[in-house]
Design a protein around this motif. Structure first.
Motif, PDB file in Angstrom:
ATOM      1  N   PHE A 110      26.474   9.277 -22.154  1.00 24.98           N
ATOM      2  CA  PHE A 110      25.462  10.323 -21.989  1.00 24.98           C
ATOM      3  C   PHE A 110      24.638  10.531 -23.256  1.00 24.98           C
ATOM      4  CE2 PHE A 110      25.984  14.449 -24.094  1.00 24.98           C
ATOM      5  CZ  PHE A 110      27.182  14.272 -24.772  1.00 24.98           C
ATOM      6  N   LYS A 111      25.163  10.102 -24.407  1.00 26.15           N
ATOM      7  CA  LYS A 111      24.438  10.325 -25.657  1.00 26.15           C
ATOM      8  C   LYS A 111      23.098   9.587 -25.687  1.00 26.15           C
ATOM      9  CE  LYS A 111      28.355  11.638 -28.495  1.00 26.15           C
ATOM     10  NZ  LYS A 111      29.487  11.541 -27.539  1.00 26.15           N
ATOM     11  N   ASP A 142      31.593   5.648 -30.358  1.00 26.79           N
ATOM     12  CA  ASP A 142      30.562   5.853 -29.340  1.00 26.79           C
ATOM     13  C   ASP A 142      29.186   6.274 -29.848  1.00 26.79           C
ATOM     14  OD1 ASP A 142      31.694   5.030 -27.082  1.00 26.79           O
ATOM     15  OD2 ASP A 142      31.629   6.975 -26.066  1.00 26.79           O
ATOM     16  N   SER A 253      34.015  18.234 -23.041  1.00 24.89           N
ATOM     17  CA  SER A 253      33.392  18.789 -24.248  1.00 24.89           C
ATOM     18  C   SER A 253      34.177  18.496 -25.523  1.00 24.89           C
ATOM     19  CB  SER A 253      33.253  20.304 -24.108  1.00 24.89           C
ATOM     20  OG  SER A 253      32.329  20.608 -23.084  1.00 24.89           O
ATOM     21  N   ALA A 254      33.416  18.351 -26.611  1.00 29.88           N
ATOM     22  CA  ALA A 254      34.041  18.132 -27.918  1.00 29.88           C
ATOM     23  C   ALA A 254      33.286  18.922 -28.985  1.00 29.88           C
ATOM     24  CB  ALA A 254      34.072  16.652 -28.244  1.00 29.88           C
ATOM     25  N   ASN A 255      32.114  18.412 -29.355  1.00 30.06           N
ATOM     26  CA  ASN A 255      31.320  19.111 -30.366  1.00 30.06           C
ATOM     27  C   ASN A 255      30.488  20.255 -29.786  1.00 30.06           C
ATOM     28  OD1 ASN A 255      31.355  18.845 -33.136  1.00 30.06           O
ATOM     29  ND2 ASN A 255      30.667  16.717 -33.003  1.00 30.06           N
ATOM     30  N   PHE A 256      30.562  20.442 -28.471  1.00 29.96           N
ATOM     31  CA  PHE A 256      29.897  21.533 -27.783  1.00 29.96           C
ATOM     32  C   PHE A 256      28.382  21.350 -27.670  1.00 29.96           C
ATOM     33  CE2 PHE A 256      29.093  26.075 -26.730  1.00 29.96           C
ATOM     34  CZ  PHE A 256      30.097  26.250 -25.797  1.00 29.96           C
ATOM     35  N   GLY A 257      27.897  20.118 -27.912  1.00 25.96           N
ATOM     36  CA  GLY A 257      26.458  19.872 -27.809  1.00 25.96           C
ATOM     37  C   GLY A 257      26.009  19.815 -26.362  1.00 25.96           C
ATOM     38  N   ASN A 258      26.759  19.088 -25.556  1.00 26.82           N
ATOM     39  CA  ASN A 258      26.385  18.905 -24.167  1.00 26.82           C
ATOM     40  C   ASN A 258      26.389  20.239 -23.417  1.00 26.82           C
ATOM     41  OD1 ASN A 258      25.822  17.806 -21.699  1.00 26.82           O
ATOM     42  ND2 ASN A 258      27.542  16.398 -21.648  1.00 26.82           N
ATOM     43  N   ALA A 306      36.175   9.849 -27.468  1.00 30.76           N
ATOM     44  CA  ALA A 306      34.891  10.458 -27.834  1.00 30.76           C
ATOM     45  C   ALA A 306      35.011  11.980 -27.892  1.00 30.76           C
ATOM     46  CB  ALA A 306      33.800  10.045 -26.849  1.00 30.76           C
ATOM     47  N   THR A 409      30.333  11.486 -18.274  1.00 34.51           N
ATOM     48  CA  THR A 409      29.719  11.266 -19.586  1.00 34.51           C
ATOM     49  C   THR A 409      29.736   9.818 -20.057  1.00 34.51           C
ATOM     50  OG1 THR A 409      31.791  12.007 -20.577  1.00 34.51           O
ATOM     51  CG2 THR A 409      30.016  13.616 -20.430  1.00 34.51           C
TER      52      THR A 409
HETATM   53  C1  LIG Z   1      30.265  12.710 -27.169  1.00 37.66           C
HETATM   54  C2  LIG Z   1      30.983  12.638 -25.875  1.00 37.66           C
HETATM   55  C3  LIG Z   1      31.540  13.777 -25.254  1.00 37.66           C
HETATM   56  C4  LIG Z   1      31.511  15.153 -25.901  1.00 37.66           C
HETATM   57  O1  LIG Z   1      30.236  15.727 -25.925  1.00 37.66           O
HETATM   58  P1  LIG Z   1      29.917  16.973 -26.910  1.00 37.66           P
HETATM   59  O2  LIG Z   1      28.452  17.140 -26.846  1.00 37.66           O
HETATM   60  O3  LIG Z   1      30.391  16.530 -28.273  1.00 37.66           O
HETATM   61  O4  LIG Z   1      30.673  18.145 -26.413  1.00 37.66           O
HETATM   62  C5  LIG Z   1      32.158  13.627 -24.019  1.00 37.66           C
HETATM   63  N1  LIG Z   1      32.268  12.417 -23.424  1.00 37.66           N
HETATM   64  C6  LIG Z   1      31.756  11.296 -23.981  1.00 37.66           C
HETATM   65  C7  LIG Z   1      31.913   9.992 -23.277  1.00 37.66           C
HETATM   66  C8  LIG Z   1      31.102  11.360 -25.217  1.00 37.66           C
HETATM   67  O5  LIG Z   1      30.605  10.234 -25.763  1.00 37.66           O
END
Ligand SMILES: *Cc1c(COP(=O)(O)O)cnc(C)c1O
Length: 461
Positions: A110-111, A142, A253-258, A306, A409
């Motif tokens: 998704f990035k 990623d 979610s990880a960095n909370f950007g999405n 990721a 994602t």
């Molecule tokens: C980066 C990523 C996430 C997390 O997204 P955030 O914006 O960091 O919350 C989730 N899934 C995949 C496959 C990613 O590459």
């Protein structure tokens, strides 16, 4: 549109300066001074537009320093490398259950949606200013490939991506190292991801080393990335019946950007009932929402790599709104967090967040069982990050009558080994297969900042 820092000290900036600056000079994150609202009628009009046209109409509201024609072209160019005409295809997977594929871009994650746009945008601004820039980033796999795919056609910058030598998968490495353009430089660092990240961080504290060029960071705190992601929340919600009905989203979610991009869509007036935060066992976000436990824990390596993080940098943006834009409160929270490795939210803002945000945390064993369960039920395979989302959508969905959109994602082929481990079989898409035949280009360097800097100076254009 002007942009302000969450910490209230850094200068107020234009969109252009916000994008070129990244992290605010007071350590905060830039957010728009006002979030524009879309009316019911405007949502209905958007529902008749293509993805590109919707992206233009939505982003235009936040951007007043790029002319109409250029912005249209930038957006159009940013989505030419996606293999699906709708850019973000949506599938029904059950009663009121939907899956939004965000991985049809060049690196299958998704990035791409944000980084393709950001590459074109930054190159446009640099060209306009007659500036040259250097972009540096560290990657555990990623982000690096999506960033390289986003910036490989930019004429006004050199990009340096550091990955830990021998610690990313072959596919991930090849997605980065087989890109031929000579403004792209891959560095395999003899160290781990933390060493790579530390060198990038120290380089920003030492900007002088690149002699007059601008140094730009490529991480998820850049406002342009959030903005580009807001588009698919609106587009997909309209596809399942908004603005005439509520819609909910579940986001790995990880960095909370999405998911923060989803919050922006909500603030713009999109009728969102639930935003469900799905984490792996690196679950600081879940602990905050559920237990007010805003504390650092050690990193655990999971099969959803990721999402392996310790701190979610974009969460500060949400706090800013939860605290009614009170920068003093944000400074206090962050000060405590930086000094004690934990902080405590006040009851009132937390209560407010809990009316929209829900959360859960999913461990590796559950991911593996969801992968095969989902395949048996639906006949196709999802990736491990998406599996976390699907589990969360099941656990946290409080309103079965409201459509639930889970964000997919990444393409499962990117996590081939995990898919095999779950007992499923997957054919590699031809694009990934071709990577195995292409020639690679990268430099192996010691984890020594002065060696990295002299390398950068020696190859920079
Ligand atoms: C980066 C990523 C996430 C997390 O997204 P955030 O914006 O960091 O919350 C989730 N899934 C995949 C496959 C990613 O590459």
């Amino acid at each position: 549109m002007r942009y302000v820092s969450t910490r209230g000290v850094a200068p107020v900036l234009s969109f252009e300066d916000t994008v070129l600056t990244g992290l605010a000079s007071d350590g905060g994150l830039y957010v728009p001074e006002i979030i524009p609202k879309l009316s019911h009628k405007e949502f209905i009009e958007l529902s008749k537009c293509s993805y590109i046209e919707s992206a233009y109409r939505i982003m235009r509201l936040f951007i007043d320093d790029v002319d109409d024609m250029s912005l249209k072209l930038l957006i159009k160019k940013s989505y030419t490398r996606f293999c699906n005409d709708s850019i973000v295809p949506i599938k029904q997977i059950g009663n009121n259950q939907f899956l939004l594929d965000l991985f049809t871009g060049p690196t299958f994650a998704f990035k791409d949606i944000a980084l393709q746009f950001m590459g074109n945008l930054i190159d446009y601004f640099l060209k306009k200013r007659g500036e040259k820039a250097v972009i540096m980033g560290a990657t555990s796999g990623d982000t690096g490939s999506a960033a390289i795919a986003g910036f490989c056609d930019c004429n006004n910058l050199d990009m340096f991506i550091l990955h830990p030598n021998k610690m990313v998968s072959e596919i991930q490495r090849r997605q980065m190292t087989t890109v031929k353009q000579d403004n792209i430089h891959n560095i395999a660092l003899k160290g781990n991801f933390d060493d790579a990240q530390a060198i990038v961080k120290d380089s920003f504290n030492n900007r002088g080393f690149i002699k007059g060029r601008r140094l730009i960071a490529i991480n998820s705190i850049n406002w342009a990335r959030i903005l580009a992601q807001t588009v698919y929340y609106i587009v997909s919600a309209l596809a399942v019946g908004a603005p005439f009905r509520n819609v909910s989203f579940t986001v790995p979610s990880a960095n909370f950007g999405n998911i923060f991009a989803g919050y922006i869509a909500y603030k713009m007036g999109l009728p969102i009932r639930q935003l469900i935060i799905a984490t792996n066992v690196n679950n600081i976000l879940h602990r905050i929402i559920e237990y007010n436990d805003f504390s650092i824990r050690n990193l655990v390596n999971t099969i959803a790599p990721a999402m392996d993080i310790v701190v979610s940098s974009n969460f500060e943006r949400l706090l800013f709104y939860a605290y009614n834009k009170d920068s003093n409160a944000i400074n206090n929270l962050i000060y405590n967090f930086n000094n004690k490795n934990y902080t405590i939210l006040d009851e009132k803002p937390l209560k407010k967040l809990r009316t929209l945000f829900y959360s859960t945390s999913v461990n590796d064993n559950t991911i593996l069982s969801i992968l095969s369960q989902f395949y048996n039920r639906n006949g196709f395979i999802v990736d491990p990050h998406t599996a976390i989302g699907l589990m969360a959508a099941e656990r946290c969905n409080n309103f079965p009558e409201i459509p639930m959109i889970t964000l997919a994602t990444a393409h499962p082929a990117k996590f081939y080994d995990t898919i095999l481990k779950s007992g499923l079989f997957l054919k590699l898409p031809s694009l990934l297969n071709e990577l195995l035949l292409k020639e690679e280009q990268y430099s192996i360097l010691p984890a020594d900042i002065s060696k990295v800097h002299s390398y950068i100076l020696s190859v920079c254009h």
